[in-house]
Design a protein around this motif. Structure first.
Motif, PDB file in Angstrom:
ATOM      1  N   ASP A  12       0.834  -1.190   0.000  1.00 12.97           N
ATOM      2  CA  ASP A  12       0.000   0.000   0.000  1.00 12.97           C
ATOM      3  C   ASP A  12       0.877   1.252   0.000  1.00 12.97           C
ATOM      4  OD1 ASP A  12      -2.357  -1.433   0.083  1.00 12.97           O
ATOM      5  OD2 ASP A  12      -2.534  -1.343   2.261  1.00 12.97           O
ATOM      6  N   PRO A  13       0.490   2.255  -0.798  1.00 10.41           N
ATOM      7  CA  PRO A  13       1.247   3.504  -0.752  1.00 10.41           C
ATOM      8  C   PRO A  13       1.032   4.212   0.587  1.00 10.41           C
ATOM      9  CG  PRO A  13      -0.554   3.620  -2.370  1.00 10.41           C
ATOM     10  CD  PRO A  13      -0.582   2.255  -1.769  1.00 10.41           C
ATOM     11  N   THR A  14       1.996   5.007   0.975  1.00 12.03           N
ATOM     12  CA  THR A  14       1.943   5.770   2.220  1.00 12.03           C
ATOM     13  C   THR A  14       1.928   7.245   1.866  1.00 12.03           C
ATOM     14  OG1 THR A  14       3.205   4.054   3.353  1.00 12.03           O
ATOM     15  CG2 THR A  14       3.163   6.214   4.396  1.00 12.03           C
ATOM     16  N   GLN A  15       1.156   8.022   2.626  1.00  7.61           N
ATOM     17  CA  GLN A  15       1.154   9.462   2.426  1.00  7.61           C
ATOM     18  C   GLN A  15       2.197  10.097   3.352  1.00  7.61           C
ATOM     19  OE1 GLN A  15      -3.038  10.620   2.865  1.00  7.61           O
ATOM     20  NE2 GLN A  15      -2.952  11.121   0.689  1.00  7.61           N
ATOM     21  N   TYR A  16       2.902  11.070   2.799  1.00  5.93           N
ATOM     22  CA  TYR A  16       3.929  11.787   3.540  1.00  5.93           C
ATOM     23  C   TYR A  16       3.628  13.280   3.501  1.00  5.93           C
ATOM     24  CZ  TYR A  16       6.694   7.530   3.543  1.00  5.93           C
ATOM     25  OH  TYR A  16       7.129   6.260   3.750  1.00  5.93           O
ATOM     26  N   ALA A  17       3.708  13.929   4.675  1.00  4.88           N
ATOM     27  CA  ALA A  17       3.658  15.381   4.752  1.00  4.88           C
ATOM     28  C   ALA A  17       5.069  15.850   4.437  1.00  4.88           C
ATOM     29  CB  ALA A  17       3.249  15.825   6.149  1.00  4.88           C
ATOM     30  N   THR A  18       5.208  16.750   3.462  1.00  2.42           N
ATOM     31  CA  THR A  18       6.552  17.188   3.076  1.00  2.42           C
ATOM     32  C   THR A  18       6.765  18.653   3.447  1.00  2.42           C
ATOM     33  OG1 THR A  18       5.939  17.783   0.809  1.00  2.42           O
ATOM     34  CG2 THR A  18       6.638  15.501   1.200  1.00  2.42           C
ATOM     35  N   PHE A  19       8.018  18.979   3.671  1.00  4.21           N
ATOM     36  CA  PHE A  19       8.397  20.315   4.126  1.00  4.21           C
ATOM     37  C   PHE A  19       9.855  20.538   3.807  1.00  4.21           C
ATOM     38  CE2 PHE A  19       8.640  17.121   7.392  1.00  4.21           C
ATOM     39  CZ  PHE A  19       9.936  17.238   7.868  1.00  4.21           C
ATOM     40  N   TYR A  20      10.253  21.785   3.872  1.00  7.11           N
ATOM     41  CA  TYR A  20      11.651  22.148   3.622  1.00  7.11           C
ATOM     42  C   TYR A  20      12.343  22.549   4.911  1.00  7.11           C
ATOM     43  CZ  TYR A  20      10.998  22.132  -1.413  1.00  7.11           C
ATOM     44  OH  TYR A  20      10.747  21.744  -2.705  1.00  7.11           O
ATOM     45  N   VAL A  21      13.593  22.102   5.023  1.00  5.49           N
ATOM     46  CA  VAL A  21      14.525  22.588   6.032  1.00  5.49           C
ATOM     47  C   VAL A  21      15.728  23.025   5.204  1.00  5.49           C
ATOM     48  CG1 VAL A  21      15.960  22.013   8.011  1.00  5.49           C
ATOM     49  CG2 VAL A  21      13.666  21.042   7.821  1.00  5.49           C
ATOM     50  N   GLY A  22      15.932  24.332   5.126  1.00  5.97           N
ATOM     51  CA  GLY A  22      16.905  24.846   4.164  1.00  5.97           C
ATOM     52  C   GLY A  22      16.374  24.548   2.771  1.00  5.97           C
ATOM     53  N   GLU A  23      17.236  24.029   1.905  1.00  5.88           N
ATOM     54  CA  GLU A  23      16.810  23.684   0.542  1.00  5.88           C
ATOM     55  C   GLU A  23      16.442  22.208   0.427  1.00  5.88           C
ATOM     56  OE1 GLU A  23      16.271  25.955  -1.882  1.00  5.88           O
ATOM     57  OE2 GLU A  23      16.689  27.312  -0.216  1.00  5.88           O
ATOM     58  N   GLN A  24      16.512  21.476   1.537  1.00  8.57           N
ATOM     59  CA  GLN A  24      16.248  20.030   1.534  1.00  8.57           C
ATOM     60  C   GLN A  24      14.760  19.735   1.721  1.00  8.57           C
ATOM     61  OE1 GLN A  24      18.750  17.431   1.156  1.00  8.57           O
ATOM     62  NE2 GLN A  24      16.779  16.525   0.659  1.00  8.57           N
ATOM     63  N   LEU A  25      14.170  18.999   0.769  1.00 13.68           N
ATOM     64  CA  LEU A  25      12.782  18.572   0.872  1.00 13.68           C
ATOM     65  C   LEU A  25      12.751  17.277   1.679  1.00 13.68           C
ATOM     66  CD1 LEU A  25       9.789  18.898   0.058  1.00 13.68           C
ATOM     67  CD2 LEU A  25      10.305  17.537  -1.998  1.00 13.68           C
ATOM     68  N   LEU A  26      12.007  17.310   2.783  1.00  9.66           N
ATOM     69  CA  LEU A  26      11.906  16.161   3.679  1.00  9.66           C
ATOM     70  C   LEU A  26      10.449  15.746   3.787  1.00  9.66           C
ATOM     71  CD1 LEU A  26      14.195  17.564   6.509  1.00  9.66           C
ATOM     72  CD2 LEU A  26      14.826  15.836   4.841  1.00  9.66           C
ATOM     73  N   GLY A  27      10.226  14.491   4.177  1.00 12.46           N
ATOM     74  CA  GLY A  27       8.865  14.013   4.365  1.00 12.46           C
ATOM     75  C   GLY A  27       8.768  13.124   5.587  1.00 12.46           C
ATOM     76  N   VAL A  28       7.617  13.169   6.259  1.00 16.71           N
ATOM     77  CA  VAL A  28       7.330  12.256   7.369  1.00 16.71           C
ATOM     78  C   VAL A  28       5.992  11.587   7.101  1.00 16.71           C
ATOM     79  CG1 VAL A  28       8.658  13.522   9.106  1.00 16.71           C
ATOM     80  CG2 VAL A  28       6.238  13.982   8.867  1.00 16.71           C
ATOM     81  N   ASP A  29       5.881  10.350   7.554  1.00 17.00           N
ATOM     82  CA  ASP A  29       4.643   9.590   7.416  1.00 17.00           C
ATOM     83  C   ASP A  29       3.517  10.404   8.033  1.00 17.00           C
ATOM     84  OD1 ASP A  29       2.493   7.765   7.806  1.00 17.00           O
ATOM     85  OD2 ASP A  29       3.896   6.080   7.863  1.00 17.00           O
ATOM     86  N   ILE A  30       2.476  10.661   7.237  1.00 18.21           N
ATOM     87  CA  ILE A  30       1.394  11.534   7.687  1.00 18.21           C
ATOM     88  C   ILE A  30       0.672  10.973   8.910  1.00 18.21           C
ATOM     89  CG2 ILE A  30      -0.505  10.654   6.264  1.00 18.21           C
ATOM     90  CD1 ILE A  30      -1.004  13.721   5.625  1.00 18.21           C
TER      91      ILE A  30
END
Length: 150
Positions: A12-30
């Motif tokens: 199953d696909p997982t949804q991630y909330a994404t955000f930037y810290v500096g220029e780095q795009l990061l994601g965490v499991d929603i």
């Protein structure tokens, strides 16, 4: 079996909330995210770890705010109108992750995640679960428990 009781499978696909810290795009499991808020009235905690920015009052609940830039070894950033607290739940506690700006929600299948490299832009790879390649960027999937363990 109702949808509410269905267990997600590895496929199953997982949804991630994404955000930037500096220029780095990061994601965490929603599923770890409680909310995203603008509350930046942070009370410093004397003697706390250098990664702890302070605490906020989250409707009567005290939430510790972690400076994600500090944990990841990035230089301090300025607080701007885009700065947010990404409130996650870890071990029964609400924790605020201070991020530079919020991005999108991504739905990512397990087969679309590559193993994390040993480091990304100089950041230690132990903080990452994997990497997802987008058309014009890469999204590094953050291991929240590892970030908070540091």
């Amino acid at each position: 079996m109702s949808l509410a009781t269905a267990k997600p499978s590895a496929a199953d696909p997982t949804q991630y909330a994404t955000f930037y810290v500096g220029e780095q795009l990061l994601g965490v499991d929603i599923r770890m995210v409680q909310e995203i808020n603008r509350q930046l009235d942070i009370t410093p905690v004397p003697g706390a770890s250098r990664h702890v920015r302070g605490v906020i009052n989250l409707r009567g609940e005290v939430a510790t705010v972690i400076d994600l830039r500090s944990v990841l070894g990035l230089p301090p950033g300025e607080t701007t109108r885009d700065t947010r607290n990404l409130i996650v739940h870890s071990q029964g506690e609400a924790i605020g992750l201070l991020v530079d700006r919020i991005s999108d929600i991504l739905t990512i299948g397990a087969d679309q995640v590559s193993p994390p490299p040993s480091n990304v832009d100089g950041v230690d790879g132990r903080f990452f679960r994997g990497v997802h390649t987008l058309e014009k960027d890469i999204c590094v999937l953050l291991d929240v428990e590892q970030v908070l363990a540091d």
